[in-house]
Enzyme design. Structure first.
Site, PDB file in Angstrom:
ATOM      1  N   LYS A 173      32.969  39.532  52.660  1.00  0.00           N
ATOM      2  CA  LYS A 173      33.874  40.188  53.194  1.00  0.00           C
ATOM      3  C   LYS A 173      33.532  40.692  54.354  1.00  0.00           C
ATOM      4  O   LYS A 173      32.115  40.962  54.721  1.00  0.00           O
ATOM      5  CB  LYS A 173      34.094  41.223  52.247  1.00  0.00           C
ATOM      6  CG  LYS A 173      35.353  42.183  52.616  1.00  0.00           C
ATOM      7  CD  LYS A 173      35.501  43.114  51.570  1.00  0.00           C
ATOM      8  CE  LYS A 173      36.889  44.127  51.890  1.00  0.00           C
ATOM      9  NZ  LYS A 173      36.868  45.117  51.002  1.00  0.00           N
TER      10      LYS A 173
ATOM     11  N   SER B 164      42.195  45.565  49.551  1.00  0.00           N
ATOM     12  CA  SER B 164      41.616  45.061  50.960  1.00  0.00           C
ATOM     13  C   SER B 164      40.877  44.043  50.864  1.00  0.00           C
ATOM     14  O   SER B 164      41.042  43.242  51.868  1.00  0.00           O
ATOM     15  CB  SER B 164      40.930  46.361  51.599  1.00  0.00           C
ATOM     16  OG  SER B 164      39.675  46.372  50.829  1.00  0.00           O
TER      17      SER B 164
ATOM     18  N   SER C 128      40.224  47.683  45.325  1.00  0.00           N
ATOM     19  CA  SER C 128      40.167  46.586  46.700  1.00  0.00           C
ATOM     20  C   SER C 128      39.481  45.335  45.996  1.00  0.00           C
ATOM     21  O   SER C 128      39.521  44.372  46.792  1.00  0.00           O
ATOM     22  CB  SER C 128      39.498  47.248  47.769  1.00  0.00           C
ATOM     23  OG  SER C 128      40.466  47.808  48.576  1.00  0.00           O
TER      24      SER C 128
END
Lengths: 490, 95
Positions: free
Chosen positions: A78, A158, A182
Site C-alpha cells: 500500500k 481506503s 480500511s
C-alpha cells in the site's frame, strides 16, 4: 507461467521450497499480470526491475539454504508505507515525487523474511475514504462486476488498491492499513481476507500517519492462512514506535484449522441496523449456523454505544489528522506552491496539494480542537470512545469473539455515493468500533449476493487474541467454501 | 449548531489552507451537515467517564537519551523543494 499467479501464498511458498519454480519465475508471472491489468488502476507505481532483482537475490538465498518464511513471494505494498527510494505518495498530490530515505518497519520485516516487492498500491488520499475515489491518482476499479453488468464498482477503501490487486491475482498478498475499516471493508467488497490486528501489533514507523491512535497495519490475502503467514512477518515489537506492544508474535498460521469447539460467539444485537439488505442479514444468520455446526456456542450480547462510534470517530480521527497533516507545509519535502509570503506559501501549497475530502477533515479537526469547542467536541468524543471500549469489555464476560457483517452493503458503483460525506462514512458502521477500542478484527469472504458480488463476515476478538480469529476465520472459510473469482474483463 | 462562512474562513486560516471566497458557503453547509450528525453524541451520558486517548494499556516507554541517527544532510535534504549549501531554502520570515 500464468498459473503461478493463481496460487495461494501458502502453495507458492511450498512450490518455491520444493523448487517447482523459482522466485524469478513467479515474480515475472506477476509482473506480466500487473502490466496487463492497468485498467484496474490498482498499482500507482510498478517496480518490475526491483522485483526481478529481489527475486534473483531470493533465489540465491534459497540456493544457499538461507530461505526466510516468505522467501521469494511477490507482494504489493500500500502506498501509505514508506519504501526507500521508491515513490511513496499516500495517494496525495502533496507527496508527488516523494522518495523516502528510509524503509517502514513493516516492509523491512517483509524483506527480512524474503518477500519481493511488485510495486505500490493505490489508496484513498491519506487513507481518508471508503471507495478509493479520493485518491489523487484516480479510483481503483473493483475486478468484480455485477452479474450481467459492466458498471465500474468501487473496491472499497481506503486499501482499495491492495484489495483489487489481491482479488485480481496481481500479487500473492498485500500490505494494507485500517483506521476505521480500511482493510476489512475492501476485503468484503472484493472477496478477500483482511485482518486489522490489535493496535500496537504492527509498528507504525514509516507508515504515513492519518490518525495515530487508530492507525494499524495488517495484511490482505486470498485465504485466512495466507493472511496469518503475512501478519506473522509484519508484526513485532519496534522500539521506533512508542505504541508498539512489547509482546511476542505467535505463529499465527498455527491457529488456522484449529478446533473452535466450545468457543462462545457473541452476536451483538445493535448491529442489526435499519435498511440493511436482507441478503446481508441472511448471510450473518448463515455464519452463525456455520459456527454453531463447528461446535461454537452462540450468545446474544449488547454493545449499547455502537451507534455513537461513527460520530465519535469523525471527531477523533479528523482531530488527529489535522495535527498530523500540519507537517505538509511545503518546506522540507513534497509540493511547494510559492506565494507572496510564508503564510501564503503554506496556504497555497496545502490548498493545491490536498484533495477535497482531506481538506474537509482537516477543517473539521481544526474546528473541534479550536478554543471554545475542545470540550464540547473532542473531549466528549474521547469519553464516548471509553464507553465504546467498555461495551466490549462487558461483552467479553460472556463471549470469546464476536461475529457481525463487515459492511452494510456489497460493492457499489463508483460515483454513487461521492456527493454525500455522511452517507459515505456509514460504510464503516460495523468496522469503526474496533479501531476505537484497539481490538483485532478480520473480514472473511462468506458468500455472493444476488448480483454475484462478494459479501464478508467480520470476526472481532479480544485484545491480542488474533489467534482465535484465525481459528474462527478458517472455520468460516471452510464452511463457506468460497471459491468464486472475478471474471477477467480487464 | 451550524458553521457559517465566516467561521470556515477563520478555521481555514488556522489550518493554513487557502479557500476561495466562493467555496466558503458550500463548505459551511457541508461541515454543518457533518457536525449536525455528530451532535448525537450529546445523547450519551459521559458524567464521570475518563477520556480515552489510546487503547494501549501499558505505560509509554522511555528511551535512552543518546544520538542514534544523523550526520547525513544529503539524505535529509533529498526531498526538499529547494535547498542550497546544506540548508533548506524557505521564504523570508523576518524582514
Amino acid at each position: 507461467m500464468s498459473d503461478l499467479t493463481g496460487l495461494t501464498l501458502k502453495a507458492a511458498l511450498d512450490g518455491l521450497a520444493a523448487k517447482s519454480f523459482s522466485s524469478e519465475e513467479i515474480t515475472q508471472a506477476h509482473v506480466t499480470a500487473v502490466e496487463a491489468a492497468r485498467a484496474l488502476n490498482a498499482y500507482v507505481v510498478e517496480t518490475p526491475e526491483r522485483a526481478i532483482e529481489m527475486a534473483r537475490a531470493s533465489d540465491e538465498r534459497r540456493a544457499k539454504g538461507a530461505a526466510g518464511p516468505l522467501e521469494g513471494a511477490p507482494l504489493g505494498i500500500k502506498d501509505l508505507f514508506c519504501t526507500e527510494g521508491v515513490a511513496s505518495t499516500a495517494g496525495s498530490k502533496i507527496l508527488e515525487g516523494f522518495r523516502p530515505a528510509y524503509e517502514s518497519t513493516v516492509t523491512s520485516n517483509l524483506w527480512r523474511d524474503g518477500a519481493v516487492m511488485l510495486g505500490k498500491l493505490n489508496m484513498d488520499e491519506f487513507a481518508m475514504g471508503s471507495s478509493n475515489e479520493t485518491s489523487a491518482w484516480g479510483p481503483v476499479v473493483n475486478p468484480w462486476r455485477a452479474r450481467g453488468g459492466n458498471a465500474d464498482l468501487t473496491p472499497g477503501g481506503s486499501s482499495g488498491g491492495s484489495a483489487a490487486a489481491v482479488a485480481a491475482q496481481l500479487c500473492l498478498g498485500a500490505t494494507a492499513t485500517d483506521t476505521g475499516g480500511s482493510i476489512r471493508q475492501p476485503a468484503a467488497f472484493t472477496g478477500t481476507v483482511g485482518i486489522k490486528p490489535t493496535y500496537g501489533r504492527c509498528s507504525r514507523w514509516g507508515v504515513v500517519a492519518f490518525a495515530s491512535s487508530l492507525d494499524q497495519a495488517g495484511p490482505m490475502a486470498r485465504t485466512v492462512e495466507d493472511a496469518a503467514i503475512l501478519l506473522t512477518s509484519m508484526a513485532g515489537h519496534d522500539p521506533k514506535d512508542s505504541t508498539s506492544l512489547p509482546v511476542e508474535t505467535p505463529d499465527f498460521a498455527s491457529f488456522c484449522g484449529k478446533s473452535v469447539k466450545g468457543l462462545r460467539i457473541g452476536v451483538p444485537k445493535e448491529y442489526r441496523v435499519d435498511g440493511m439488505p436482507a441478503e446481508i442479514d441472511a448471510l450473518w444468520e448463515q455464519g452463525i449456523a456455520w459456527l454453531k455446526d463447528a461446535g461454537c456456542e452462540i450468545v446474544e450480547v449488547s454493545l449499547p454505544h455502537t451507534k455513537y462510534a461513527l460520530p465519535a470517530y469523525y471527531i477523533v480521527a479528523p482531530a488527529e489528522a489535522s495535527s498530523n497533516l500540519a507537517r505538509y507545509d511545503g518546506m522540507r519535502y513534497g509540493l511547494r506552491v510559492e506565494g507572496g509570503s510564508l503564510l501564503e506559501t503554506y496556504e497555497r501549497t496545502r490548498a493545491e496539494g490536498f484533495g477535497a475530502e482531506v481538506k474537509r477533515r482537516i477543517l473539521i479537526g481544526t474546528y473541534v480542537l479550536s478554543a471554545g469547542y475542545y470540550d464540547a467536541y473532542y473531549l466528549k468524543a474521547l469519553k464516548v470512545r471509553r464507553r465504546i471500549a467498555d461495551d466490549f469489555d462487558q461483552a467479553w464476560k460472556t463471549c470469546d469473539a464476536l461475529l457481525t457483517p463487515t459492511a452494510p452493503s456489497a460493492a457499489f458503483a463508483l460515483g454513487e455515493r461521492s456527493d454525500d460525506p455522511v452517507a459515505m462514512y456509514l460504510n464503516d458502521i460495523f468496522t469503526v468500533t474496533v479501531n476505537l477500542a484497539g481490538l483485532p478484527g478480520m473480514s472473511v469472504p462468506a458468500g455472493l449476493d444476488a448480483q454475484g458480488l462478494p459479501l464478508g463476515l467480520q470476526l472481532i476478538g479480544r485484545n491480542l487474541d488474533e489467534g482465535t480469529l484465525f481459528s474462527l476465520g478458517s472455520a468460516i472459510e471452510k464452511a463457506a467454501d468460497f471459491r468464486a473469482k472475478p471474471q477477467r474483463w480487464w | 449548531m451550524a458553521i457559517d462562512a465566516a467561521t470556515v474562513k477563520k478555521v481555514a486560516r488556522l489550518a493554513r489552507i487557502a479557500e476561495p471566497e466562493d467555496k466558503l458557503e458550500p463548505l459551511a453547509r457541508e461541515l454543518s451537515g457533518i457536525l449536525d450528525w455528530i451532535e448525537q453524541l450529546n445523547e450519551v451520558d459521559t458524567d464521570g467517564v475518563e477520556p480515552m486517548t489510546t487503547s494501549v494499556h501499558t505505560h509509554l516507554p522511555m528511551r535512552e537519551d543518546v544520538v542514534t541517527d544523523g550526520g547525513d544532510p544529503a539524505k535529509v535534504l533529498g526531498n526538499a523543494p529547494r535547498s542550497e549549501k546544506g540548508f533548506f531554502v524557505v521564504p523570508k520570515v523576518v524582514e
